[in-house]
Scaffold this motif. Structure first.
Motif, PDB file in Angstrom:
ATOM      1  N   ASP A  16      15.680 -12.941  -1.502  1.00  0.00           N
ATOM      2  CA  ASP A  16      17.032 -12.497  -1.853  1.00  0.00           C
ATOM      3  C   ASP A  16      17.458 -13.076  -3.200  1.00  0.00           C
ATOM      4  OD1 ASP A  16      16.667 -12.346   1.072  1.00  0.00           O
ATOM      5  OD2 ASP A  16      18.691 -11.536   1.045  1.00  0.00           O
ATOM      6  N   ASP A  17      17.116 -14.353  -3.438  1.00  0.00           N
ATOM      7  CA  ASP A  17      17.416 -14.969  -4.737  1.00  0.00           C
ATOM      8  C   ASP A  17      16.702 -14.221  -5.849  1.00  0.00           C
ATOM      9  OD1 ASP A  17      18.877 -17.129  -3.614  1.00  0.00           O
ATOM     10  OD2 ASP A  17      17.018 -18.225  -3.220  1.00  0.00           O
ATOM     11  N   GLU A  18      15.401 -14.001  -5.642  1.00  0.00           N
ATOM     12  CA  GLU A  18      14.580 -13.394  -6.699  1.00  0.00           C
ATOM     13  C   GLU A  18      15.006 -11.950  -6.972  1.00  0.00           C
ATOM     14  OE1 GLU A  18      12.203 -15.347  -8.528  1.00  0.00           O
ATOM     15  OE2 GLU A  18      13.623 -16.600  -7.479  1.00  0.00           O
ATOM     16  N   ALA A  19      15.301 -11.214  -5.897  1.00  0.00           N
ATOM     17  CA  ALA A  19      15.715  -9.815  -6.091  1.00  0.00           C
ATOM     18  C   ALA A  19      17.070  -9.751  -6.788  1.00  0.00           C
ATOM     19  CB  ALA A  19      15.775  -9.100  -4.739  1.00  0.00           C
ATOM     20  N   ALA A  20      17.967 -10.671  -6.456  1.00  0.00           N
ATOM     21  CA  ALA A  20      19.296 -10.672  -7.092  1.00  0.00           C
ATOM     22  C   ALA A  20      19.182 -11.017  -8.573  1.00  0.00           C
ATOM     23  CB  ALA A  20      20.217 -11.660  -6.383  1.00  0.00           C
ATOM     24  N   LEU A  71      16.507 -10.610 -10.400  1.00  0.00           N
ATOM     25  CA  LEU A  71      15.807  -9.496 -11.035  1.00  0.00           C
ATOM     26  C   LEU A  71      16.769  -8.336 -11.307  1.00  0.00           C
ATOM     27  CD1 LEU A  71      13.074  -8.417 -11.973  1.00  0.00           C
ATOM     28  CD2 LEU A  71      12.631  -7.667  -9.631  1.00  0.00           C
ATOM     29  N   LEU A  72      17.631  -8.065 -10.355  1.00  0.00           N
ATOM     30  CA  LEU A  72      18.610  -6.989 -10.542  1.00  0.00           C
ATOM     31  C   LEU A  72      19.562  -7.321 -11.697  1.00  0.00           C
ATOM     32  CD1 LEU A  72      19.895  -4.333  -9.607  1.00  0.00           C
ATOM     33  CD2 LEU A  72      21.228  -5.636  -7.937  1.00  0.00           C
ATOM     34  N   ALA A  73      20.038  -8.564 -11.725  1.00  0.00           N
ATOM     35  CA  ALA A  73      20.960  -8.976 -12.794  1.00  0.00           C
ATOM     36  C   ALA A  73      20.278  -8.870 -14.157  1.00  0.00           C
ATOM     37  CB  ALA A  73      21.435 -10.407 -12.545  1.00  0.00           C
ATOM     38  N   ASN A  74      19.048  -9.343 -14.232  1.00  0.00           N
ATOM     39  CA  ASN A  74      18.336  -9.305 -15.513  1.00  0.00           C
ATOM     40  C   ASN A  74      17.957  -7.890 -15.920  1.00  0.00           C
ATOM     41  OD1 ASN A  74      18.499 -12.058 -15.930  1.00  0.00           O
ATOM     42  ND2 ASN A  74      16.578 -12.483 -14.869  1.00  0.00           N
ATOM     43  N   THR A  75      17.739  -7.029 -14.927  1.00  0.00           N
ATOM     44  CA  THR A  75      17.447  -5.622 -15.237  1.00  0.00           C
ATOM     45  C   THR A  75      18.701  -4.928 -15.768  1.00  0.00           C
ATOM     46  OG1 THR A  75      15.804  -5.595 -13.466  1.00  0.00           O
ATOM     47  CG2 THR A  75      16.528  -3.461 -14.293  1.00  0.00           C
ATOM     48  N   LEU A  76      19.816  -5.191 -15.128  1.00  0.00           N
ATOM     49  CA  LEU A  76      21.066  -4.561 -15.580  1.00  0.00           C
ATOM     50  C   LEU A  76      21.424  -5.007 -16.997  1.00  0.00           C
ATOM     51  CD1 LEU A  76      23.162  -4.771 -12.276  1.00  0.00           C
ATOM     52  CD2 LEU A  76      22.152  -2.738 -13.297  1.00  0.00           C
ATOM     53  N   ASP A  77      21.053  -6.260 -17.316  1.00  0.00           N
ATOM     54  CA  ASP A  77      21.333  -6.783 -18.661  1.00  0.00           C
ATOM     55  C   ASP A  77      20.197  -6.517 -19.649  1.00  0.00           C
ATOM     56  OD1 ASP A  77      23.741  -7.773 -17.821  1.00  0.00           O
ATOM     57  OD2 ASP A  77      23.023  -9.814 -17.485  1.00  0.00           O
ATOM     58  N   TRP A  78      19.057  -5.984 -19.149  1.00  0.00           N
ATOM     59  CA  TRP A  78      17.829  -5.864 -19.950  1.00  0.00           C
ATOM     60  C   TRP A  78      17.512  -7.170 -20.683  1.00  0.00           C
ATOM     61  CZ3 TRP A  78      14.375  -2.774 -18.556  1.00  0.00           C
ATOM     62  CH2 TRP A  78      14.712  -1.537 -18.014  1.00  0.00           C
ATOM     63  N   SER A  79      17.517  -8.261 -19.926  1.00  0.00           N
ATOM     64  CA  SER A  79      17.166  -9.580 -20.484  1.00  0.00           C
ATOM     65  C   SER A  79      15.648  -9.728 -20.408  1.00  0.00           C
ATOM     66  CB  SER A  79      17.822 -10.693 -19.669  1.00  0.00           C
ATOM     67  OG  SER A  79      19.192 -10.477 -19.565  1.00  0.00           O
ATOM     68  N   LEU A  80      14.963  -9.246 -21.446  1.00  0.00           N
ATOM     69  CA  LEU A  80      13.502  -9.136 -21.368  1.00  0.00           C
ATOM     70  C   LEU A  80      12.805 -10.470 -21.157  1.00  0.00           C
ATOM     71  CD1 LEU A  80      12.750  -6.390 -24.040  1.00  0.00           C
ATOM     72  CD2 LEU A  80      13.045  -6.145 -21.584  1.00  0.00           C
ATOM     73  N   TRP A 125      21.936  -1.923   0.638  1.00  0.00           N
ATOM     74  CA  TRP A 125      20.808  -0.981   0.501  1.00  0.00           C
ATOM     75  C   TRP A 125      19.754  -1.268   1.566  1.00  0.00           C
ATOM     76  CZ3 TRP A 125      20.541  -2.255  -5.406  1.00  0.00           C
ATOM     77  CH2 TRP A 125      21.623  -1.633  -6.049  1.00  0.00           C
ATOM     78  N   GLU A 126      19.557  -2.558   1.820  1.00  0.00           N
ATOM     79  CA  GLU A 126      18.545  -2.975   2.804  1.00  0.00           C
ATOM     80  C   GLU A 126      18.876  -2.424   4.196  1.00  0.00           C
ATOM     81  OE1 GLU A 126      15.915  -4.951   1.760  1.00  0.00           O
ATOM     82  OE2 GLU A 126      15.017  -5.038   3.746  1.00  0.00           O
ATOM     83  N   LYS A 152      14.493  -4.719  -0.883  1.00  0.00           N
ATOM     84  CA  LYS A 152      14.383  -5.940  -1.702  1.00  0.00           C
ATOM     85  C   LYS A 152      12.917  -6.305  -1.930  1.00  0.00           C
ATOM     86  CE  LYS A 152      17.131  -8.143   1.175  1.00  0.00           C
ATOM     87  NZ  LYS A 152      17.999  -9.099   1.875  1.00  0.00           N
ATOM     88  N   LEU A 153      12.142  -6.194  -0.862  1.00  0.00           N
ATOM     89  CA  LEU A 153      10.726  -6.567  -0.959  1.00  0.00           C
ATOM     90  C   LEU A 153       9.997  -5.652  -1.941  1.00  0.00           C
ATOM     91  CD1 LEU A 153       8.688  -8.577   0.229  1.00  0.00           C
ATOM     92  CD2 LEU A 153       8.179  -6.917   2.008  1.00  0.00           C
ATOM     93  N   ARG A 154      10.249  -4.340  -1.817  1.00  0.00           N
ATOM     94  CA  ARG A 154       9.587  -3.387  -2.730  1.00  0.00           C
ATOM     95  C   ARG A 154      10.014  -3.633  -4.181  1.00  0.00           C
ATOM     96  NH1 ARG A 154      10.689   0.059   1.457  1.00  0.00           N
ATOM     97  NH2 ARG A 154      12.609   0.789   0.470  1.00  0.00           N
ATOM     98  N   PHE A 155      11.310  -3.875  -4.364  1.00  0.00           N
ATOM     99  CA  PHE A 155      11.849  -4.099  -5.708  1.00  0.00           C
ATOM    100  C   PHE A 155      11.118  -5.264  -6.369  1.00  0.00           C
ATOM    101  CE2 PHE A 155      15.687  -5.861  -8.201  1.00  0.00           C
ATOM    102  CZ  PHE A 155      15.470  -5.023  -9.279  1.00  0.00           C
ATOM    103  N   TYR A 156      10.987  -6.381  -5.637  1.00  0.00           N
ATOM    104  CA  TYR A 156      10.379  -7.567  -6.249  1.00  0.00           C
ATOM    105  C   TYR A 156       8.854  -7.452  -6.347  1.00  0.00           C
ATOM    106  CZ  TYR A 156       9.490 -12.337  -7.604  1.00  0.00           C
ATOM    107  OH  TYR A 156       9.075 -13.440  -8.311  1.00  0.00           O
ATOM    108  N   LEU A 157       8.207  -6.935  -5.302  1.00  0.00           N
ATOM    109  CA  LEU A 157       6.739  -6.848  -5.349  1.00  0.00           C
ATOM    110  C   LEU A 157       6.272  -5.827  -6.387  1.00  0.00           C
ATOM    111  CD1 LEU A 157       5.588  -7.219  -1.622  1.00  0.00           C
ATOM    112  CD2 LEU A 157       5.856  -8.974  -3.381  1.00  0.00           C
TER     113      LEU A 157
END
Lengths: 307, 67
Positions: free
Chosen positions: A166-170, A172-181, A246-247, A254-259
């Motif tokens: 949950d930490d990693e997916a959150a 990842l989502l935040a960094n994706t929304l910000d495009w923090s490469l 969503w889960e 969440k699992l699919r998003f991170y894996l």
């Protein structure tokens, strides 16, 4: 609902795995999953000295318990942040961590930022603009610095944190929304050691937060259940709640998003970004000697430098 | 059948709910996320398909933390 392995009454249903288990089989299943992740990602071995970052919460105590039961050579590090709110958050969470260690005859190291650096998190948060705007980000910076320095000074081989799926997916989502490469390139379960940086691993990266909580409850591990008063309304909690919505309708989101992110990384996504962040940090802070990318004081020393 | 004769305990607060329905449904009726909580009845962890019985006290433990 019945345990898929033995047919006894299930205590947990993991819809993302289409798996329900009884207490006994769940308490065997989760450590086995963690052991697989440790091996697959080359996190550490029985010969390594492992420093476990411990907060007194369910995730870190569950992780430490599993690593201890798997026979790894672990010591804990608790950082007292001086959050003495109405619920005495820091001192109570420290007590949970200490009791956990004492009950298992494990070594827990405790550092106190107020004693060592003169100010607590609430005090720094009031004094600095960054703290007023984003206390969690400031807290993260302080903890990362102290953990890294403590692990290097203590000559540990690896630092294990209990970041869960949950930490990693959150994040990842935040960094994706910000495009923090740069951050996107570094959200991996293993960050190898570099000059000035301890190797960091996240053995719980595939573990749902509710799985870690279930492990703690079933093992009767006492942990602090109150939320850190600074994290209420935090961005991470906001993203976690959305991901869980969503889960509920699509188990495994969440699992699919991170894996699938890890798969993209292994196929060369964000080339060069992981290295560039490390290369930038090749200079040393003149005050503490830790890596920095600014050429002057590192962000941690700047924070405590009031002049 | 709208009687509220079971209790969900969440963060120290009692929330009355219907009985003779699955826990999942009772939680949804009270707008409580199933993914965000674990449920404990009589000291034992239970799954969300368990029926809520009259007089039950079910503790809901939040599992999501931030920071």
């Amino acid at each position: 609902m019945r345990c898929r392995k033995c047919g006894e009454k299930a205590v947990i249903n993991m819809r993302q795995h289409r798996l329900s288990l009884c207490k006994q089989h769940y308490l065997e299943w989760l450590p086995a999953q963690i052991q697989k992740s440790i091996k697959k990602y080359g996190m550490f071995s029985k010969y390594d000295r492992i420093l476990v970052a411990v907060s007194g919460g369910k995730d870190s105590l569950a992780l430490w318990d599993i690593l201890w039961k798997l026979g790894f050579n672990t010591e804990g590090l608790y950082i007292n942040l001086g959050i003495h709110s109405e619920i005495a958050y820091s001192n109570r969470s420290m007590k949970f961590a200490q009791e956990f260690a004492d009950n298992r005859n494990l070594t827990l190291h405790i550092t106190d930022i107020k004693k060592d650096h003169g100010e607590s998190i609430p005090e720094i948060s009031i004094r600095t603009r960054r703290g007023r705007d984003k206390p969690c980000s400031l807290c993260g910076l302080i903890k990362r610095h102290i953990m890294n320095r403590f692990a290097l000074d203590g000559q540990y081989n690896v630092l294990a944190t209990a970041h869960n799926l949950d930490d990693e997916a959150a994040i990842l989502l935040a960094n994706t929304l910000d495009w923090s490469l740069e951050f996107l390139a570094r959200s991996t379960p293993v960050l190898s050691s570099k000059p000035g940086f301890i190797k960091k691993v996240k053995p719980f990266f595939r573990t749902y937060e509710r799985e870690a909580a279930a492990y703690a409850i079933l093992n009767r591990i006492d942990y602090i259940r109150d939320e850190c008063p600074f994290s209420i309304d935090s961005k991470q909690l906001y993203y976690k709640k959305y991901l869980n919505e969503w889960e509920e309708t699509r188990p495994g989101t969440k699992l699919r998003f991170y894996l699938n992110y890890l798969k993209a990384i292994s196929h060369g996504a964000f080339p060069g970004k992981q290295e560039s962040a490390v290369q930038l940090a090749q200079q040393r802070c003149p005050q503490c000697g830790q890596p920095t990318n600014t050429g002057g004081l590192c962000a941690f020393c700047k924070l405590f430098n009031k002049t | 059948m709208d009687e509220t004769n079971a209790t969900l305990l969440l963060r120290g607060k009692n929330i009355m709910c219907r009985s003779n329905i699955p826990l999942r449904k009772a939680m949804k009726e009270k707008n409580i996320s199933v993914s965000d909580h674990l449920a404990v009845r009589a000291g034992e962890l239970i799954t969300d398909d368990e029926m809520v019985k009259t007089g039950d006290l079910i503790e809901l433990i939040p599992v999501i933390s931030g920071g």
